[in-house]
Design a protein around this motif. Sequence first.
Motif, PDB file in Angstrom:
ATOM      1  N   VAL A 184      18.017  49.783  64.617  1.00 54.48           N
ATOM      2  CA  VAL A 184      17.486  47.913  64.677  1.00 54.48           C
ATOM      3  C   VAL A 184      15.872  48.079  65.258  1.00 54.48           C
ATOM      4  O   VAL A 184      15.042  47.770  64.921  1.00 54.48           O
ATOM      5  N   MET A 185      16.018  49.110  66.370  1.00 57.01           N
ATOM      6  CA  MET A 185      14.236  49.544  67.246  1.00 57.01           C
ATOM      7  C   MET A 185      13.103  49.596  65.981  1.00 57.01           C
ATOM      8  O   MET A 185      13.552  49.846  65.006  1.00 57.01           O
ATOM      9  N   PRO A 186      12.055  48.640  66.335  1.00 55.56           N
ATOM     10  CA  PRO A 186      10.705  48.809  64.929  1.00 55.56           C
ATOM     11  C   PRO A 186      10.718  49.923  65.471  1.00 55.56           C
ATOM     12  O   PRO A 186      10.362  50.850  66.373  1.00 55.56           O
ATOM     13  N   ARG A 187      10.429  50.594  64.214  1.00 58.05           N
ATOM     14  CA  ARG A 187       9.559  52.339  63.940  1.00 58.05           C
ATOM     15  C   ARG A 187       7.938  52.034  64.376  1.00 58.05           C
ATOM     16  O   ARG A 187       7.629  51.856  63.320  1.00 58.05           O
ATOM     17  N   LEU A 188       7.355  52.440  65.485  1.00 56.64           N
ATOM     18  CA  LEU A 188       5.942  52.208  65.509  1.00 56.64           C
ATOM     19  C   LEU A 188       5.269  53.307  65.520  1.00 56.64           C
ATOM     20  O   LEU A 188       6.405  54.504  65.546  1.00 56.64           O
ATOM     21  N   GLY A 189       4.111  53.570  65.227  1.00 48.41           N
ATOM     22  CA  GLY A 189       3.567  55.145  65.296  1.00 48.41           C
ATOM     23  C   GLY A 189       3.650  55.316  67.244  1.00 48.41           C
ATOM     24  O   GLY A 189       3.732  54.365  67.969  1.00 48.41           O
ATOM     25  N   PRO A 190       3.665  56.491  67.099  1.00 43.64           N
ATOM     26  CA  PRO A 190       3.048  57.225  68.035  1.00 43.64           C
ATOM     27  C   PRO A 190       1.444  56.592  68.781  1.00 43.64           C
ATOM     28  O   PRO A 190       0.771  55.985  68.678  1.00 43.64           O
ATOM     29  N   LEU A 191       2.116  55.950  69.909  1.00 42.10           N
ATOM     30  CA  LEU A 191       0.540  55.736  71.003  1.00 42.10           C
ATOM     31  C   LEU A 191      -0.523  56.656  71.172  1.00 42.10           C
ATOM     32  O   LEU A 191      -1.332  56.478  71.327  1.00 42.10           O
TER      33      LEU A 191
END
Length: 683
Positions: A184-191
């Motif tokens: 469920v955790m959103p797949r965010l791009g690398p910071l």
Amino acid sequence: MSVHSGQMQTLLPRESLLWVFAAQFVVLLPHFTHLPIWLVFAWGIAVYWRLEVFRGRREIPGRVVKLVAVSLAVAGLAMTYRRWFALEPMVALLAVSFTLKNIELLSRRDALLSLTLAYFLVATLFVFDQTIPYALYGVFSLLVVTAALVAQQGSGSARAGRAFGLSAKLLAQAVPVMLVLFVVMPRLGPLWAVPQNTSAASTGISDSMSPGDFSRLSKSDKPALRISFDGPVPPPEQRYWRGLVYTHFDGRRWSEPGITGNRWAGRRSRLHREDDQGLPAVGPRYRYQVIQEASHNPWLFALATPHSDTSGVRTTAEDTLIYRNPVGSRLAYDVRSWPRESVPVQSGLSAAEQRRHLQLPKSGNPEARAWATARRNEGMDAEAISQALLAMYARRFTYTLQPPALGADTVDEFLFETQQGFCEHFANSYVFTMRAAGVPARVVAGYQGGEWVEQQEYLLVRQYDAHAWAEIWLPERGWVRVDPTASVAPQRIRDGLQSAAADEFMQDALLPLHKIAFVTRLRLQWDMINYRWYRTVVSFDAERQEGLLRRLLGEISPLRLAIFLGAPVIMALAVLLLWLNFSGRGPALAPADRLYLRFCRRMARAGLPRNPGEAAGDYARRIEREWPSLAPMALRITLAYEKAAFADDAQALKQLRRLLRTFWPLRLSPRPDTTSPTQVSVR
């Protein structure tokens, strides 16, 4: 040894020290291959020094020694790595922190800090490699580091069985939370992006080609690409996975100006074309996903006329794909490819492009030049000259993985003397001769073919599938693929290298495992497991996450997500409460004790509970006084219990179990009225 008494009181016990060093070693072990050797030795020396301090043979270093150690470590990192903001220097910095912390590893607080750093170093394992063995080793590392944390809680907790047992329980309890967060955790791009180590040795197709390069790749059966299709699969004769185009020839080696090692120097902007420029309105012929193994090079592989929407992937003017960074680990990218005949042909080559694709050294290979000039003087056009050259290959030449060495005039010696070669020999001589005849031509390098894995429906391309072919420019058709190898060994294109060169295939292998059917099947099964692991776990991106949530929930909404998240939490809390309820009842009782407690609970519900500390015999005599009608049964149960519990009598245990099946006080006899004078027993 001049150690203050306050310091002596804070020194860690031997068990705690050993646990910390064991955790450090387990975490650092997979990094030993890419850490500088001096750092490995420095860590070992620091551990040895700290153990000598514990034994009383050395003193704890003072400020001056610590300052010198820090200065030497920083100087070593500066001399080893040319740039700091990269992956390997950062991992080395964590290893240095381990080393320096060992010098002053005195208190429990120091141990906890060192083990906290170990968790960060475990995470860096998956930046270098994300395969199944690394994942299993990462779990093992977490188990050891957590056990080392447990061991810091006291002398009893340092025992290996207790430390590993509690560590396993803690990690097992974290697994449900990990799975829920993974889904469920959103797949965010690398910071931020940390560059990979570009000095690592490249693998696979190189940035240049000379005779013998591809025959060396034919000795490797390592996977290079795994390709799954959304729709039709191209036939074997159309599986040309192009990666590089060579236009410059120096007499022996083909290369592309501006491509040096792992860098596309200065030509990046000119190589890129607009992503949708010139693509037809009709749909692509092939849609597929490529999983490419680490090559430490930026070029990718795809069919002709490719387009990719994957972030960081661009299309070049040479009809190839390029990634923004060298591929340091497995990379998945989606591609669409159109048939070349459906793409509009550009008006023609510019003068600069004509020069690039007709470039030849001023001298060398005179016989090939003369042959090409003669064909042109005969009035042959580009296609006729190509057919004549291919016919010469088909009549006289031999396809072999062990061609003879060539001298200075590689093309002449191959065409008119040895006439034996691998794919790069044919591509090299073909492009040279066509250019000598005035036809723009270029060499294309990549892979050809692949093994179709029916069970998982993907194409497995190995390093020995590396191939070189040619393209010529025809004004009415544009760039046209010509594979001279197909004229000599059509089975290489249709059935693969192993079929075309069966006698020579992997001949130099120390163990000819490819000839053992069982080993071949086993290796293919392992590759399928790796493929499924990467598709299911490693490449679980935002798109796949959304698809999974839609299959589970039907519709993604805040309420359904809350229920999806809340239900496992509630279930986990319920299981935890049940476990606490049962675990709080003390240690497990013997069977006889459990049965006798059942007897006592039934008597308590009937109104005659057993008093705290009351012996079984005393309780039976009290039942006789206050409830005479139950006295015989109570006495038999008590005697059977005493024999089973204290004499370990198996028959008495069976009798006790049998008596309790029918013992229900209120059903057997009503409780006498203890307030009646006739029921009071005076002794």
